[in-house]
Each structure stands twice: as C-alpha cells, then as structure tokens.
Design a protein around this motif. Sequence first.
Motif, PDB file in Angstrom:
ATOM      1  N   THR A  54       0.814   6.454 -18.144  1.00 51.80           N
ATOM      2  CA  THR A  54      -0.643   6.359 -18.020  1.00 51.80           C
ATOM      3  C   THR A  54      -1.072   5.250 -17.070  1.00 51.80           C
ATOM      4  N   ASP A  55      -0.416   4.092 -17.121  1.00 52.09           N
ATOM      5  CA  ASP A  55      -0.819   2.980 -16.266  1.00 52.09           C
ATOM      6  C   ASP A  55      -0.559   3.277 -14.785  1.00 52.09           C
ATOM      7  N   VAL A  56       0.582   3.851 -14.483  1.00 47.69           N
ATOM      8  CA  VAL A  56       0.903   4.144 -13.086  1.00 47.69           C
ATOM      9  C   VAL A  56       0.105   5.350 -12.579  1.00 47.69           C
ATOM     10  N   TYR A  57      -0.239   6.250 -13.474  1.00 48.77           N
ATOM     11  CA  TYR A  57      -1.113   7.362 -13.093  1.00 48.77           C
ATOM     12  C   TYR A  57      -2.490   6.830 -12.694  1.00 48.77           C
ATOM     13  N   ARG A  58      -3.047   5.911 -13.505  1.00 47.06           N
ATOM     14  CA  ARG A  58      -4.344   5.304 -13.169  1.00 47.06           C
ATOM     15  C   ARG A  58      -4.263   4.548 -11.852  1.00 47.06           C
ATOM     16  N   LEU A  59      -3.152   3.865 -11.616  1.00 42.62           N
ATOM     17  CA  LEU A  59      -2.960   3.142 -10.353  1.00 42.62           C
ATOM     18  C   LEU A  59      -2.989   4.119  -9.180  1.00 42.62           C
ATOM     19  N   THR A  60      -2.351   5.260  -9.341  1.00 40.65           N
ATOM     20  CA  THR A  60      -2.314   6.279  -8.295  1.00 40.65           C
ATOM     21  C   THR A  60      -3.706   6.853  -8.029  1.00 40.65           C
ATOM     22  N   VAL A  61      -4.425   7.179  -9.092  1.00 40.24           N
ATOM     23  CA  VAL A  61      -5.787   7.708  -8.939  1.00 40.24           C
ATOM     24  C   VAL A  61      -6.684   6.664  -8.279  1.00 40.24           C
ATOM     25  N   THR A  62      -6.534   5.419  -8.694  1.00 42.79           N
ATOM     26  CA  THR A  62      -7.333   4.330  -8.113  1.00 42.79           C
ATOM     27  C   THR A  62      -7.064   4.206  -6.623  1.00 42.79           C
ATOM     28  N   GLN A  63      -5.802   4.202  -6.221  1.00 44.41           N
ATOM     29  CA  GLN A  63      -5.488   4.054  -4.806  1.00 44.41           C
ATOM     30  C   GLN A  63      -6.020   5.244  -4.010  1.00 44.41           C
ATOM     31  N   GLY A  64      -5.826   6.449  -4.514  1.00 48.51           N
ATOM     32  CA  GLY A  64      -6.312   7.627  -3.803  1.00 48.51           C
ATOM     33  C   GLY A  64      -7.820   7.643  -3.673  1.00 48.51           C
ATOM     34  N   ALA A  65      -8.526   7.363  -4.754  1.00 50.33           N
ATOM     35  CA  ALA A  65      -9.991   7.357  -4.728  1.00 50.33           C
ATOM     36  C   ALA A  65     -10.521   6.259  -3.805  1.00 50.33           C
ATOM     37  N   PHE A  90       0.827  -1.212   0.000  1.00 49.40           N
ATOM     38  CA  PHE A  90       0.000   0.000   0.000  1.00 49.40           C
ATOM     39  C   PHE A  90       0.858   1.258   0.000  1.00 49.40           C
ATOM     40  N   TYR A  91       1.933   1.265   0.810  1.00 47.44           N
ATOM     41  CA  TYR A  91       2.764   2.460   0.916  1.00 47.44           C
ATOM     42  C   TYR A  91       3.933   2.483  -0.066  1.00 47.44           C
ATOM     43  N   GLY A  92       4.436   1.324  -0.433  1.00 50.73           N
ATOM     44  CA  GLY A  92       5.608   1.278  -1.300  1.00 50.73           C
ATOM     45  C   GLY A  92       5.318   0.934  -2.746  1.00 50.73           C
ATOM     46  N   GLY A  93       4.124   0.419  -3.011  1.00 54.30           N
ATOM     47  CA  GLY A  93       3.792  -0.008  -4.367  1.00 54.30           C
ATOM     48  C   GLY A  93       3.787   1.117  -5.381  1.00 54.30           C
ATOM     49  N   LEU A  94       3.171   2.239  -5.011  1.00 55.57           N
ATOM     50  CA  LEU A  94       3.110   3.366  -5.959  1.00 55.57           C
ATOM     51  C   LEU A  94       4.486   3.945  -6.252  1.00 55.57           C
ATOM     52  N   PRO A  95       5.286   4.263  -5.234  1.00 57.17           N
ATOM     53  CA  PRO A  95       6.629   4.758  -5.564  1.00 57.17           C
ATOM     54  C   PRO A  95       7.424   3.758  -6.394  1.00 57.17           C
ATOM     55  N   ALA A  96       7.313   2.463  -6.066  1.00 54.56           N
ATOM     56  CA  ALA A  96       8.032   1.442  -6.832  1.00 54.56           C
ATOM     57  C   ALA A  96       7.530   1.396  -8.276  1.00 54.56           C
ATOM     58  N   ALA A  97       6.220   1.534  -8.463  1.00 54.50           N
ATOM     59  CA  ALA A  97       5.659   1.515  -9.825  1.00 54.50           C
ATOM     60  C   ALA A  97       6.140   2.723 -10.621  1.00 54.50           C
ATOM     61  N   TRP A  98       6.113   3.905 -10.017  1.00 59.68           N
ATOM     62  CA  TRP A  98       6.583   5.117 -10.715  1.00 59.68           C
ATOM     63  C   TRP A  98       8.054   4.977 -11.095  1.00 59.68           C
ATOM     64  N   ILE A  99       8.870   4.522 -10.150  1.00 56.44           N
ATOM     65  CA  ILE A  99      10.307   4.357 -10.414  1.00 56.44           C
ATOM     66  C   ILE A  99      10.533   3.273 -11.461  1.00 56.44           C
ATOM     67  N   GLY A 100       9.804   2.169 -11.346  1.00 57.41           N
ATOM     68  CA  GLY A 100       9.945   1.073 -12.303  1.00 57.41           C
ATOM     69  C   GLY A 100       9.568   1.482 -13.710  1.00 57.41           C
ATOM     70  N   VAL A 101       8.449   2.180 -13.848  1.00 58.70           N
ATOM     71  CA  VAL A 101       8.020   2.629 -15.170  1.00 58.70           C
ATOM     72  C   VAL A 101       9.029   3.616 -15.738  1.00 58.70           C
ATOM     73  N   TRP A 102       9.509   4.527 -14.925  1.00 57.81           N
ATOM     74  CA  TRP A 102      10.510   5.489 -15.385  1.00 57.81           C
ATOM     75  C   TRP A 102      11.802   4.773 -15.805  1.00 57.81           C
ATOM     76  N   ALA A 103      12.229   3.785 -15.016  1.00 59.63           N
ATOM     77  CA  ALA A 103      13.466   3.068 -15.323  1.00 59.63           C
ATOM     78  C   ALA A 103      13.337   2.236 -16.594  1.00 59.63           C
ATOM     79  N   ILE A 104      12.155   1.667 -16.823  1.00 57.62           N
ATOM     80  CA  ILE A 104      11.960   0.808 -17.990  1.00 57.62           C
ATOM     81  C   ILE A 104      11.650   1.611 -19.248  1.00 57.62           C
ATOM     82  N   ARG A 105      10.772   2.608 -19.115  1.00 50.74           N
ATOM     83  CA  ARG A 105      10.298   3.341 -20.296  1.00 50.74           C
ATOM     84  C   ARG A 105      10.870   4.742 -20.428  1.00 50.74           C
TER      85      ARG A 105
END
Length: 190
Positions: free
Chosen positions: A38-49, A17-32
């Motif tokens: 867009t996918d990690v942004y939706r994940l962030t909005v989903t978690q916040g909502a 819950f606390y580390g997944g979003l930062p890890a996803a943002w860093i992972g997407v940035w490192a890979i792409r």
Amino acid sequence: MVTTPLTLAHKSAYPVFYGGLPAAWIGVWAIRGSDDFTDVYRLTVTQGATFLTVTALKRLFGRPRPFMTVAGVRSRSASYGRSIDDGQFASLPSGHASLSVALATSWSLSHPYWYVIAPAAVWAGGVSLSRPYLGVHYPSDILFGAVLGAGIAVAVHLLRGSITPAVFKPNDPAAIKATGPKVSLLKVTF
C-alpha cells in the motif's frame, strides 16, 4: 559553501525520480514479501499524478526560465541552453520541487518516523533550493511546486482507501473477501 550541497542535491534528483520507485517496490517485496504494497502503491500514484499535473501546468503557464529572460542570470546546469523554448521546459511550476516534495511527503506520511521524515525533508529541500541556484527557476516556481507536490501527496494519502486496489490491501477484510485466499509456499490464509 552552498555550491557542493546544492550540486549534489541537483545530481541526486534524476536517480531518485527514475530509480526510487523500482527500488521501493523491490525493497518492500524483499522485506515484506507480497504482503503489503500500500505504501509503495501510494508513492507510485503520487509520483505519476505529480508528473502529469506539472507537465500540464507548465504547458498552461509557459513561463520562461530566469536565465532566458533576466539579464545577468545564466544557467549553471548543462541540461539547459538558451535555445529552449518548448512549453515542456517552462519554469512554472518547478518539476524538481514538485516531485521531490511529493515523494518525500508521501513516504513520510506512510512511514511517520523521524529517520524517514528528516532525510526526506533535507533531500527535498536541497533539490528545491538547487533550482534557483542553477538559474533555472524563480523562487515562486519553487514555492508553487512544493505546495503542489505536498498537496498531491496528502490528497493521495487521504484518498488511499478509495484509490488503492484490493490486491494491495492484504489486511482489509473486504479486500481479502474480494481476492480470495492468499496462498504462499508455506501456508494458506483467508
């Protein structure tokens, strides 16, 4: 037999819950690189909502946890004591079930591959099932939370075109026009 898997699922919840979003943002940035968030942004909005909705509903319903009201049920979690009476710690809906299912659903909708969906579903199921085992939720709390989390994730996914800022849509011609050319160290694209 179920004690160890449910305990492990429970212990994995807060780190994800606390580390997944930062890890996803860093992972997407490192890979792409900075091409597509867009996918990690939706994940962030989903978690916040999901978090905001669960918090509001807990305060609205104020249902006490099973270990507080059902004779013979005790909490197996050190995080919960009998003195908890604040609405934030109410039982309905299960925040763990809501968040785990929301995150698993969001990431699975963005990446519809068996190797994403299967582990996400197993993890969310384990986290959700750990709650009644720990004596902190009724089964109806889990069902309500899981439906809520999945519903929010699906809604965010369906509304992605209207809720995603242009800066996160690099392949959308309208977004490219709105944000101007992309400049990287190696090339400029329009």
